[in-house]
Design an enzyme around this catalytic site. Structure first.
Site, mmCIF file in Angstrom:
data_model
loop_
_atom_site.group_PDB
_atom_site.id
_atom_site.type_symbol
_atom_site.label_atom_id
_atom_site.label_comp_id
_atom_site.label_asym_id
_atom_site.label_seq_id
_atom_site.Cartn_x
_atom_site.Cartn_y
_atom_site.Cartn_z
ATOM 1 N N PHE A 26 -4.754 2.269 -2.605
ATOM 2 C CA PHE A 26 -3.936 1.609 -1.588
ATOM 3 C C PHE A 26 -3.843 0.127 -1.968
ATOM 4 O O PHE A 26 -4.841 -0.501 -2.299
ATOM 5 C CB PHE A 26 -4.604 1.758 -0.219
ATOM 6 N N ALA A 60 -9.322 2.268 1.076
ATOM 7 C CA ALA A 60 -10.632 1.630 1.236
ATOM 8 C C ALA A 60 -11.556 2.450 2.135
ATOM 9 O O ALA A 60 -12.772 2.453 1.946
ATOM 10 C CB ALA A 60 -10.463 0.226 1.810
ATOM 11 N N PHE A 61 -10.965 3.160 3.094
ATOM 12 C CA PHE A 61 -11.790 3.960 4.008
ATOM 13 C C PHE A 61 -12.609 5.001 3.249
ATOM 14 O O PHE A 61 -13.712 5.363 3.690
ATOM 15 C CB PHE A 61 -10.874 4.654 5.034
ATOM 16 N N GLU A 62 -12.073 5.507 2.140
ATOM 17 C CA GLU A 62 -12.764 6.552 1.366
ATOM 18 C C GLU A 62 -13.769 5.984 0.360
ATOM 19 O O GLU A 62 -14.486 6.751 -0.300
ATOM 20 C CB GLU A 62 -11.740 7.429 0.627
ATOM 21 N N VAL A 85 -7.714 -4.462 2.005
ATOM 22 C CA VAL A 85 -7.315 -4.044 3.353
ATOM 23 C C VAL A 85 -6.470 -5.174 3.938
ATOM 24 O O VAL A 85 -6.985 -6.237 4.289
ATOM 25 C CB VAL A 85 -8.532 -3.749 4.244
ATOM 26 N N HIS A 92 -5.411 -1.517 13.080
ATOM 27 C CA HIS A 92 -5.810 -0.433 12.172
ATOM 28 C C HIS A 92 -6.654 -0.966 11.014
ATOM 29 O O HIS A 92 -7.707 -0.404 10.669
ATOM 30 C CB HIS A 92 -4.520 0.230 11.648
ATOM 31 N N PHE A 117 -19.614 -5.853 -3.271
ATOM 32 C CA PHE A 117 -18.487 -5.713 -2.355
ATOM 33 C C PHE A 117 -17.300 -6.597 -2.770
ATOM 34 O O PHE A 117 -17.311 -7.808 -2.551
ATOM 35 C CB PHE A 117 -18.969 -6.072 -0.955
HETATM 36 N N1 INI Z 1 -6.237 1.462 2.992
HETATM 37 C C1 INI Z 1 -6.486 0.338 2.270
HETATM 38 O O1 INI Z 1 -7.226 0.390 1.273
HETATM 39 N N2 INI Z 1 -5.901 -0.848 2.621
HETATM 40 C C2 INI Z 1 -5.098 -0.949 3.710
HETATM 41 O O2 INI Z 1 -4.572 -2.069 3.968
HETATM 42 C C3 INI Z 1 -4.849 0.194 4.487
HETATM 43 N N3 INI Z 1 -3.995 0.110 5.661
HETATM 44 O O3 INI Z 1 -3.714 -0.998 6.098
HETATM 45 O O4 INI Z 1 -3.591 1.135 6.223
HETATM 46 C C4 INI Z 1 -5.441 1.424 4.089
HETATM 47 N N4 INI Z 1 -5.223 2.577 4.767
HETATM 48 C C5 INI Z 1 -5.601 3.860 4.262
HETATM 49 C C6 INI Z 1 -7.056 4.207 4.581
HETATM 50 O O5 INI Z 1 -7.942 3.474 3.754
HETATM 51 C C7 INI Z 1 -7.330 5.685 4.369
HETATM 52 O O6 INI Z 1 -7.069 6.019 3.029
HETATM 53 C C8 INI Z 1 -6.477 6.585 5.289
HETATM 54 O O7 INI Z 1 -6.637 6.178 6.644
HETATM 55 C C9 INI Z 1 -6.920 8.067 5.154
HETATM 56 O O8 INI Z 1 -8.289 8.223 5.526
#
Ligand code: INI
Length: 160
Positions: A26, A60-62, A85, A92, A117
């Site tokens: 992302f 980033a969430f993963e 992010v 969000h 980090f």
């Molecule tokens: N993931 C990021 O790494 N950066 C972001 O800015 C971002 N926004 O803003 O939505 C983002 N979303 C995806 C998230 O990390 C997950 O992959 C998704 O929610 C599926 O779990």
């Protein structure tokens, strides 16, 4: 005369160190630059590209769950987490930023392995690019240098 304290100030030398770099796809325009900075910093400080592992995460969430898999597998001196992010119209991004920060911190302490980090939380693309190699250095390189120093410090403590 007062004795001076014993100090550990580990040199930055990545020779023989193995890093897993977990980088999110992302905002890849930014994260590819962070990855380039991290790899460059490792190589310029004596690390071998052949010893490094790059794992792409969807976002980033993963990053924490993939980092956990790397730590569970073992064999790496440290993990370097890289992501971007970006602030949006809603909160969000705050939830994602909190989870990745918390997750990486917990995993590092849980496994006793440094998780460096390098996840940016910019308000604008300009802020992100400035921290990914333009005006304000490269946070990927900084995260790699921190990982190298943390590994060296931990090794020095183990050898006391
Ligand atoms: N993931 C990021 O790494 N950066 C972001 O800015 C971002 N926004 O803003 O939505 C983002 N979303 C995806 C998230 O990390 C997950 O992959 C998704 O929610 C599926 O779990």
């Amino acid at each position: 005369m007062q004795a001076s304290p014993r100090q550990i100030s580990a040199p930055i030398n990545a020779k023989g160190m193995k890093f897993a770099i977990v980088v999110s796809r992302f905002n890849a325009l930014v994260t590819k630059e962070l990855l380039g900075g991290a790899l460059d910093a490792i190589e310029r400080n004596g690390g071998s590209p052949a010893d490094q592992l790059v794992v792409w995460a969807p976002g980033a969430f993963e990053i924490p769950i993939i980092t956990r898999a790397v730590l569970e597998k073992g064999g790496y001196d440290a993990v370097i987490a890289l992501g971007c992010v970006m602030a949006g119209e809603t909160t969000h991004n705050d939830y994602i930023a909190n989870e990745v920060t918390k997750g990486c911190g917990h995993l590092s302490l849980q496994y006793g392995v440094p998780v460096s980090f390098g996840v940016l939380t910019p308000n604008t693309l300009e802020q992100a690019l400035n921290r990914a190699g333009l005006k304000m250095g490269n946070k990927g390189a900084e995260a790699a240098l921190a990982a190298i120093e943390a590994v060296a410090a931990i090794r020095s403590i183990a050898a006391l």
